[in-house]
Design a protein around this motif. Structure first.
Motif, PDB file in Angstrom:
ATOM      1  N   ALA A  23      45.706   6.667  36.424  1.00  0.00           N
ATOM      2  CA  ALA A  23      45.190   7.786  36.102  1.00  0.00           C
ATOM      3  C   ALA A  23      45.542   8.963  36.806  1.00  0.00           C
ATOM      4  CB  ALA A  23      43.676   7.847  36.509  1.00  0.00           C
ATOM      5  N   SER A  24      45.860  10.218  35.971  1.00  0.00           N
ATOM      6  CA  SER A  24      46.386  11.456  36.723  1.00  0.00           C
ATOM      7  C   SER A  24      45.149  12.313  36.846  1.00  0.00           C
ATOM      8  CB  SER A  24      47.432  12.167  35.577  1.00  0.00           C
ATOM      9  OG  SER A  24      46.509  12.320  34.431  1.00  0.00           O
ATOM     10  N   GLY A  25      45.506  13.270  37.746  1.00  0.00           N
ATOM     11  CA  GLY A  25      44.442  14.122  38.267  1.00  0.00           C
ATOM     12  C   GLY A  25      44.133  13.978  39.523  1.00  0.00           C
ATOM     13  N   ARG A  26      43.542  15.172  40.150  1.00  0.00           N
ATOM     14  CA  ARG A  26      43.341  14.930  41.552  1.00  0.00           C
ATOM     15  C   ARG A  26      41.946  14.523  41.872  1.00  0.00           C
ATOM     16  NH1 ARG A  26      44.627  21.131  42.786  1.00  0.00           N
ATOM     17  NH2 ARG A  26      43.505  21.335  40.813  1.00  0.00           N
ATOM     18  N   THR A  27      41.206  14.483  40.981  1.00  0.00           N
ATOM     19  CA  THR A  27      39.842  13.929  41.196  1.00  0.00           C
ATOM     20  C   THR A  27      39.378  12.462  40.805  1.00  0.00           C
ATOM     21  OG1 THR A  27      39.206  14.728  39.022  1.00  0.00           O
ATOM     22  CG2 THR A  27      38.770  16.447  40.914  1.00  0.00           C
ATOM     23  N   PHE A  28      40.708  11.691  40.576  1.00  0.00           N
ATOM     24  CA  PHE A  28      40.454  10.215  40.359  1.00  0.00           C
ATOM     25  C   PHE A  28      39.457   9.632  41.164  1.00  0.00           C
ATOM     26  CE2 PHE A  28      41.521   6.101  38.946  1.00  0.00           C
ATOM     27  CZ  PHE A  28      41.406   5.225  40.120  1.00  0.00           C
ATOM     28  N   SER A  29      39.445   9.902  42.589  1.00  0.00           N
ATOM     29  CA  SER A  29      38.731   9.454  43.521  1.00  0.00           C
ATOM     30  C   SER A  29      37.111   9.550  43.296  1.00  0.00           C
ATOM     31  CB  SER A  29      39.081   9.699  45.046  1.00  0.00           C
ATOM     32  OG  SER A  29      38.702  10.860  45.250  1.00  0.00           O
ATOM     33  N   ARG A  30      37.015  10.586  42.567  1.00  0.00           N
ATOM     34  CA  ARG A  30      35.528  10.778  42.473  1.00  0.00           C
ATOM     35  C   ARG A  30      34.900  10.430  40.931  1.00  0.00           C
ATOM     36  NH1 ARG A  30      33.299  11.758  46.920  1.00  0.00           N
ATOM     37  NH2 ARG A  30      31.403  12.868  46.045  1.00  0.00           N
ATOM     38  N   TYR A  31      35.828   9.859  40.366  1.00  0.00           N
ATOM     39  CA  TYR A  31      35.435   9.033  38.962  1.00  0.00           C
ATOM     40  C   TYR A  31      34.968   7.865  38.989  1.00  0.00           C
ATOM     41  CZ  TYR A  31      38.011  12.995  36.271  1.00  0.00           C
ATOM     42  OH  TYR A  31      38.571  13.974  36.111  1.00  0.00           O
ATOM     43  N   ALA A  32      33.865   7.366  38.381  1.00  0.00           N
ATOM     44  CA  ALA A  32      33.671   6.105  38.133  1.00  0.00           C
ATOM     45  C   ALA A  32      34.811   5.460  37.151  1.00  0.00           C
ATOM     46  CB  ALA A  32      32.486   5.824  37.297  1.00  0.00           C
TER      47      ALA A  32
END
Length: 122
Positions: A23-32
């Motif tokens: 996944a790209s994006g800086r908020t990956f860790s906050r995604y389910a």
């Protein structure tokens, strides 16, 4: 987020595959993150999901055979599939979203990958 699946292929029944979803994006860790699959002529169905905190959920037929995990440092989620059966044959899709509940519901996810084919021969 942009999602790219890999790791699909052809395997004999009883074999194993590990799917990856980058996944790209800086908020990956906050995604389910979720894995869904769609067989020809069938609707897309839930396989497994993992919350940003690491809690996991499995569809009944996947429980005990599949394991979902995530590596936030690599922005990657994995689906280890063991003891594969011909009925596991499908296109497998990775999904991401900011949801906390409804992990098994496809419509709750915001982003989808293009899918990777898994074929299990008998």
């Amino acid at each position: 987020a942009h999602l790219v699946e890999s790791g699909g292929g052809l395997v004999q029944a009883g074999g194993s595959l590990r799917l990856s979803c980058a996944a790209s994006g800086r908020t990956f860790s906050r995604y389910a993150m979720g894995w869904f699959r769609q067989a020809p002529g069938k609707e897309r169905e839930f396989v497994a999901a993992i919350t940003w905190g690491g809690s996991s959920l499995y569809e009944a037929s996947a429980k005990g055979r599949f394991t979902i995990s995530r590596d936030n440092a690599k922005n990657t989620v994995y689906l280890q599939m063991n003891s594969l059966k011909p009925e596991d044959t499908a296109v497998y899709y990775c999904a991401a979203g900011g949801l906390i509940t409804g992990l098994s519901v496809a419509g709750r996810y915001d982003y989808w990958g293009q899918g990777t084919q898994v074929t299990v021969s008998s």
